[in-house]
Design a protein around this motif. Structure first.
Motif, PDB file in Angstrom:
ATOM      1  N   ILE A   6       0.901  -1.059   0.038  1.00 57.93           N
ATOM      2  CA  ILE A   6       0.051   0.036  -0.098  1.00 57.93           C
ATOM      3  C   ILE A   6       0.864   1.184  -0.019  1.00 57.93           C
ATOM      4  O   ILE A   6       1.749   1.365   0.733  1.00 57.93           O
ATOM      5  CB  ILE A   6      -0.948   0.174   1.220  1.00 57.93           C
ATOM      6  CG1 ILE A   6      -1.674  -1.201   1.293  1.00 57.93           C
ATOM      7  CG2 ILE A   6      -1.869   1.136   1.411  1.00 57.93           C
ATOM      8  CD1 ILE A   6      -2.540  -1.458   2.730  1.00 57.93           C
ATOM      9  N   SER A   7       0.784   2.194  -0.979  1.00 56.44           N
ATOM     10  CA  SER A   7       1.310   3.384  -1.118  1.00 56.44           C
ATOM     11  C   SER A   7       0.531   4.554  -1.184  1.00 56.44           C
ATOM     12  O   SER A   7       0.028   4.529  -2.252  1.00 56.44           O
ATOM     13  CB  SER A   7       2.594   3.328  -1.971  1.00 56.44           C
ATOM     14  OG  SER A   7       3.340   4.447  -2.023  1.00 56.44           O
ATOM     15  N   PRO A   8       0.683   5.700  -0.656  1.00 57.45           N
ATOM     16  CA  PRO A   8       1.365   5.933   0.779  1.00 57.45           C
ATOM     17  C   PRO A   8       0.691   5.113   1.789  1.00 57.45           C
ATOM     18  O   PRO A   8      -0.714   4.741   1.766  1.00 57.45           O
ATOM     19  CB  PRO A   8       1.131   7.173   1.180  1.00 57.45           C
ATOM     20  CG  PRO A   8      -0.053   7.644   0.468  1.00 57.45           C
ATOM     21  CD  PRO A   8      -0.116   7.099  -0.872  1.00 57.45           C
ATOM     22  N   SER A  11      -2.984   6.257   4.487  1.00 52.34           N
ATOM     23  CA  SER A  11      -4.431   6.137   4.238  1.00 52.34           C
ATOM     24  C   SER A  11      -4.670   6.185   2.839  1.00 52.34           C
ATOM     25  O   SER A  11      -4.091   7.045   2.141  1.00 52.34           O
ATOM     26  CB  SER A  11      -5.194   7.248   5.354  1.00 52.34           C
ATOM     27  OG  SER A  11      -4.899   8.468   4.748  1.00 52.34           O
ATOM     28  N   GLY A  12      -5.700   5.508   2.344  1.00 50.30           N
ATOM     29  CA  GLY A  12      -6.351   5.560   0.989  1.00 50.30           C
ATOM     30  C   GLY A  12      -5.342   5.397   0.063  1.00 50.30           C
ATOM     31  O   GLY A  12      -5.362   5.885  -0.976  1.00 50.30           O
ATOM     32  N   ALA A  42     -11.992  -6.293   6.327  1.00 52.70           N
ATOM     33  CA  ALA A  42     -10.712  -5.462   7.245  1.00 52.70           C
ATOM     34  C   ALA A  42      -9.552  -5.216   6.315  1.00 52.70           C
ATOM     35  O   ALA A  42      -8.907  -4.218   6.756  1.00 52.70           O
ATOM     36  CB  ALA A  42     -10.166  -6.498   8.153  1.00 52.70           C
ATOM     37  N   ASP A  43      -9.454  -5.507   4.909  1.00 50.57           N
ATOM     38  CA  ASP A  43      -8.351  -5.174   4.147  1.00 50.57           C
ATOM     39  C   ASP A  43      -8.716  -3.858   3.817  1.00 50.57           C
ATOM     40  O   ASP A  43      -7.774  -2.850   3.573  1.00 50.57           O
ATOM     41  CB  ASP A  43      -7.910  -6.159   3.027  1.00 50.57           C
ATOM     42  CG  ASP A  43      -7.730  -7.659   3.457  1.00 50.57           C
ATOM     43  OD1 ASP A  43      -7.171  -7.749   4.629  1.00 50.57           O
ATOM     44  OD2 ASP A  43      -8.120  -8.468   2.697  1.00 50.57           O
ATOM     45  N   LEU A  44     -10.009  -3.523   3.260  1.00 47.51           N
ATOM     46  CA  LEU A  44     -10.344  -2.135   2.843  1.00 47.51           C
ATOM     47  C   LEU A  44     -10.047  -1.040   4.322  1.00 47.51           C
ATOM     48  O   LEU A  44      -9.740  -0.109   3.798  1.00 47.51           O
ATOM     49  CB  LEU A  44     -11.925  -2.262   2.705  1.00 47.51           C
ATOM     50  CG  LEU A  44     -12.440  -2.612   1.653  1.00 47.51           C
ATOM     51  CD1 LEU A  44     -13.785  -3.284   1.642  1.00 47.51           C
ATOM     52  CD2 LEU A  44     -11.981  -1.850   0.302  1.00 47.51           C
ATOM     53  N   GLY A  49      -6.213   3.108   6.308  1.00 48.97           N
ATOM     54  CA  GLY A  49      -5.319   3.503   7.259  1.00 48.97           C
ATOM     55  C   GLY A  49      -6.226   3.479   8.692  1.00 48.97           C
ATOM     56  O   GLY A  49      -5.465   4.234   9.801  1.00 48.97           O
ATOM     57  N   LYS A  50      -7.225   2.678   8.926  1.00 50.45           N
ATOM     58  CA  LYS A  50      -8.297   2.689   9.756  1.00 50.45           C
ATOM     59  C   LYS A  50      -8.256   1.250  10.844  1.00 50.45           C
ATOM     60  O   LYS A  50      -8.847   1.187  11.645  1.00 50.45           O
ATOM     61  CB  LYS A  50      -9.731   2.939   9.764  1.00 50.45           C
ATOM     62  CG  LYS A  50     -10.197   4.172   8.921  1.00 50.45           C
ATOM     63  CD  LYS A  50     -11.502   4.452   8.426  1.00 50.45           C
ATOM     64  CE  LYS A  50     -11.663   5.451   7.786  1.00 50.45           C
ATOM     65  NZ  LYS A  50     -13.100   5.751   7.406  1.00 50.45           N
ATOM     66  N   TYR A  51      -7.495   0.335  10.218  1.00 52.91           N
ATOM     67  CA  TYR A  51      -7.085  -0.999  10.866  1.00 52.91           C
ATOM     68  C   TYR A  51      -5.684  -1.314  10.678  1.00 52.91           C
ATOM     69  O   TYR A  51      -5.477  -2.600   9.792  1.00 52.91           O
ATOM     70  CB  TYR A  51      -8.209  -1.808  10.319  1.00 52.91           C
ATOM     71  CG  TYR A  51      -8.537  -3.194  11.166  1.00 52.91           C
ATOM     72  CD1 TYR A  51      -8.115  -3.141  12.203  1.00 52.91           C
ATOM     73  CD2 TYR A  51      -9.145  -4.177  10.576  1.00 52.91           C
ATOM     74  CE1 TYR A  51      -8.264  -4.456  13.280  1.00 52.91           C
ATOM     75  CE2 TYR A  51      -9.448  -5.203  11.157  1.00 52.91           C
ATOM     76  CZ  TYR A  51      -9.027  -5.508  12.151  1.00 52.91           C
ATOM     77  OH  TYR A  51      -9.592  -6.611  13.150  1.00 52.91           O
ATOM     78  N   PRO A  52      -4.842  -0.648  11.470  1.00 53.18           N
ATOM     79  CA  PRO A  52      -3.398  -1.022  11.054  1.00 53.18           C
ATOM     80  C   PRO A  52      -3.099  -2.606  11.665  1.00 53.18           C
ATOM     81  O   PRO A  52      -3.857  -3.114  12.637  1.00 53.18           O
ATOM     82  CB  PRO A  52      -2.628   0.000  12.137  1.00 53.18           C
ATOM     83  CG  PRO A  52      -3.530   0.361  13.202  1.00 53.18           C
ATOM     84  CD  PRO A  52      -4.881   0.205  12.455  1.00 53.18           C
ATOM     85  N   PRO A  53      -2.255  -3.134  11.113  1.00 53.73           N
ATOM     86  CA  PRO A  53      -1.744  -4.422  11.290  1.00 53.73           C
ATOM     87  C   PRO A  53      -1.196  -4.563  12.820  1.00 53.73           C
ATOM     88  O   PRO A  53      -0.538  -3.686  13.204  1.00 53.73           O
ATOM     89  CB  PRO A  53      -0.783  -4.897  10.183  1.00 53.73           C
ATOM     90  CG  PRO A  53      -0.231  -3.833   9.724  1.00 53.73           C
ATOM     91  CD  PRO A  53      -1.226  -2.767   9.922  1.00 53.73           C
TER      92      PRO A  53
END
Length: 325
Positions: A6-8, A11-12, A42-44, A49-53
């Motif tokens: 994911i980049s950046p 978020s988003g 959860a991947d969405l 940027g709302k559910y960090p690993p």
């Protein structure tokens, strides 16, 4: 190896296939060569940027995979190189290779294509722990499952029916409703045209649902409480309609009902290992008997991860979308 990054990252961000260092298994871990990875809501949230690993998990998405064990780390028993397995992950499934805790792997079930088996770990573990551990579903009870056509919903409908419960499910549109009914639901509510509270009361002759398994959250909270029977249990596992809702405590108290919110990803490794062990004991035989099966909407190449997430976001998927490296 390749992974969908994911980049950046904040978020988003956009998803893209990137070359990243291959992982190595540590103590109690196995290295799996993926044949498929399940795509989850959860991947969405992670991309937004709302559910960090959790700490230590790879930064790219993916909570479940299927494949073959390539290497085992120190202290691993019961899993060997070459075994065909599925695994529940903290993250990192969108990749050619993934490290998983051995205690969070299951043997690929007999009679299920290995690629399609990636649709099982997250959905089955979520459905089992919430229906059985949290809601304590008993045979003969009425269970309302919101999102019966979703990745978790299609499994939850089958599992609740196999446990002897009467199942009411929601789905969008008559065609999807019929497909959910074919999975074992006694009644299906077309949420685009019908009031699910009225439908539950009609199906239960005014009694209400003993258990509500809810992926909606937020705005659905008042109606979910209205749909409950006395001593009913509302289990919230998703927030598709927002994080906040109004709770009528008087209604909850009058019914002597409970509301519980749960997630799977944030649980400890020990808790997840217990859930996986219970699934292996109780649900894997149901899969072998054909009473519970994975429902796959589409298989897409790893490079089409954006399209896979868009399919979920638009609500088009019936069952699971899989990414195939």
């Amino acid at each position: 190896m390749r992974a969908v990054t994911i980049s950046p990252q904040a978020s988003g961000g956009k998803l893209a296939v990137s070359d990243v260092p291959a992982p190595r298994p540590g103590v109690g871990e196995v290295l799996i060569e993926n044949v498929s990875a399940g795509v989850n809501r959860a991947d969405l949230l992670q991309r937004a940027g709302k559910y960090p690993p959790p700490a230590g998990a790879p930064p790219w998405p993916g909570l479940e995979v299927a494949g073959s064990v390539r290497e085992t780390g120190p202290g691993v028993s019961g899993v060997s190189v070459g075994d065909r397995v599925v695994a529940l992950l903290e993250g990192g499934g969108y990749a050619d290779l993934v490290v998983a805790r051995a205690a969070q792997t299951l043997p690929a079930p007999d009679g299920v294509d290995l690629v399609d088996a990636a649709a099982l770990p997250e959905a089955v573990c979520t459905a089992w722990t919430n229906l059985v551990d949290t809601a304590r579903v008993r045979p003969g009870e009425w269970v309302l499952i919101h999102g019966g056509s979703g990745g978790v919903g299609t499994i939850a409908v089958q599992l609740a029916a196999a446990l002897g419960a009467h199942v009411i499910a929601t789905a969008g549109g008559p065609e999807r409703a019929e497909r959910v009914r074919a999975l074992g639901a006694d009644a299906v509510v077309d949420h685009r045209r019908e009031d699910f509270v009225a439908a539950v009361r009609a199906a239960t002759h005014g009694r209400g649902a003993d258990v509500v398994l809810d992926v909606l959250g937020g705005r659905a909270l008042p109606d979910n409480v209205r749909a409950l029977a006395h001593h009913g249990r509302l289990v919230v596992i998703g927030l598709q309609q927002g994080r906040r809702g109004e709770l009528d405590l008087s209604a909850l108290m009058a019914k002597r009902a409970t509301v519980t919110g749960t997630t799977l990803r944030s649980r400890t490794p020990q808790e997840k290992a217990q859930i996986v062990a219970a699934v292996r004991e109780h649900v894997w035989p149901l899969i072998a008997a054909g009473r519970v099966r994975p429902v796959v909407h589409a298989r897409l190449p790893l490079a089409d991860a954006e399209a896979a997430l868009a399919t979920l976001e638009r609500g088009e998927a019936f069952g699971k979308v899989l990414l195939v490296p």
